[in-house]
Design an enzyme around this catalytic site. Sequence first.
Site, PDB file in Angstrom:
ATOM      1  N   TYR A   1     -16.100   3.826 -12.305  1.00  0.00           N
ATOM      2  CA  TYR A   1     -15.888   2.641 -11.590  1.00  0.00           C
ATOM      3  C   TYR A   1     -16.499   1.320 -12.141  1.00  0.00           C
ATOM      4  CZ  TYR A   1     -16.419   0.253  -6.890  1.00  0.00           C
ATOM      5  OH  TYR A   1     -16.220  -0.878  -5.867  1.00  0.00           O
TER       6      TYR A   1
ATOM      7  N   THR B   1     -16.625   0.558   4.776  1.00  0.00           N
ATOM      8  CA  THR B   1     -15.315   0.675   4.827  1.00  0.00           C
ATOM      9  C   THR B   1     -14.830   2.149   4.641  1.00  0.00           C
ATOM     10  OG1 THR B   1     -14.851   0.698   2.297  1.00  0.00           O
ATOM     11  CG2 THR B   1     -14.856  -1.514   3.737  1.00  0.00           C
TER      12      THR B   1
ATOM     13  N   VAL C   1       0.085   1.066  -6.809  1.00  0.00           N
ATOM     14  CA  VAL C   1      -0.182  -0.106  -7.865  1.00  0.00           C
ATOM     15  C   VAL C   1      -0.167   0.251  -9.242  1.00  0.00           C
ATOM     16  CG1 VAL C   1      -1.626  -1.206  -6.010  1.00  0.00           C
ATOM     17  CG2 VAL C   1      -2.868   0.469  -7.411  1.00  0.00           C
TER      18      VAL C   1
ATOM     19  N   ASP D   1       0.866  -1.247  -0.118  1.00  0.00           N
ATOM     20  CA  ASP D   1       0.078   0.040   0.037  1.00  0.00           C
ATOM     21  C   ASP D   1       0.976   1.297  -0.242  1.00  0.00           C
ATOM     22  OD1 ASP D   1      -2.260   1.839   0.350  1.00  0.00           O
ATOM     23  OD2 ASP D   1      -3.138   0.186   1.127  1.00  0.00           O
TER      24      ASP D   1
ATOM     25  N   LYS E   1     -14.377  -1.943 -12.971  1.00  0.00           N
ATOM     26  CA  LYS E   1     -15.036  -3.410 -12.200  1.00  0.00           C
ATOM     27  C   LYS E   1     -15.286  -4.458 -13.209  1.00  0.00           C
ATOM     28  CE  LYS E   1     -13.741  -2.335  -8.013  1.00  0.00           C
ATOM     29  NZ  LYS E   1     -12.446  -3.181  -7.250  1.00  0.00           N
TER      30      LYS E   1
END
Length: 254
Positions: free
Chosen positions: A151, A186, A60, A37, A155
């Site tokens: 998004y 989260t 990443v 991370d 995905k």
Amino acid sequence: MARMLNKVAVITGAASGIGLACVRRFAAEGAQVVGLDLGEPPAEALQGLDPAPLFLRLNVTDEAQTQAVMAEVIARFGRIDALVTAAGIASQGSVTQTDTANWQRMLDIHLNGCMFACKYALPQMVAQRSGSIITFGSIFGLQGCDGNVAYNVAKGGITQLTRSMAIDYGHANVRVNGLCPGLIDTPMTTMVKEHAEFHAYFASQHMLSRAGQPEEVANVALFLASDEASFVSGQMLAVDGGFSAGRRFAPPAL
């Protein structure tokens, strides 16, 4: 149980949310976890874990850095048994509301980031003739929703990337599956929780009538990484409290 004993698990997006829950769950089952991370989780989140997870810094979206980090993991531990690509961010906007920079950022983090990690873990898995990759799609990679195009598309790409890798590397006993979470509480979904009425409505569309917790997703990731899922590959598994089962048109009977 120690379902990951003597196994090495690499987890991206490991400092918070579902990624951190996976770090804790895998380590509790005996894995040597390597968390990747941009930062590190709070120290208290890792207390009592044995072996202690190793955290390495990774952006990443940086392919060269990803290659170097995977090489470092292999040099230290000699193998990679599980790769969990949990790094991700949230986005909002339709096509006309999404600027090119945000569109590209979503593809870079979700889709390219997943592909880079897999690209540089796979050769080791192929060489050792074993491995399990768990990607992170979304319920909105399986079906669409309004105001979330970048998004959704990113995905959706992960869905096809997962299936393609399962086909390409299954001959080497490398299994590739994806998880498609519903609404999970989260840090990434904080913006949803800030709108209490919408959060309640969205949660109600899950047939269990609630949002999920990161640990509930981590439990399924652990199963897919373990030998218990030895004949499971190429699947996109919804962890969504029944959201993708369909719609409820009447209040639930109590």
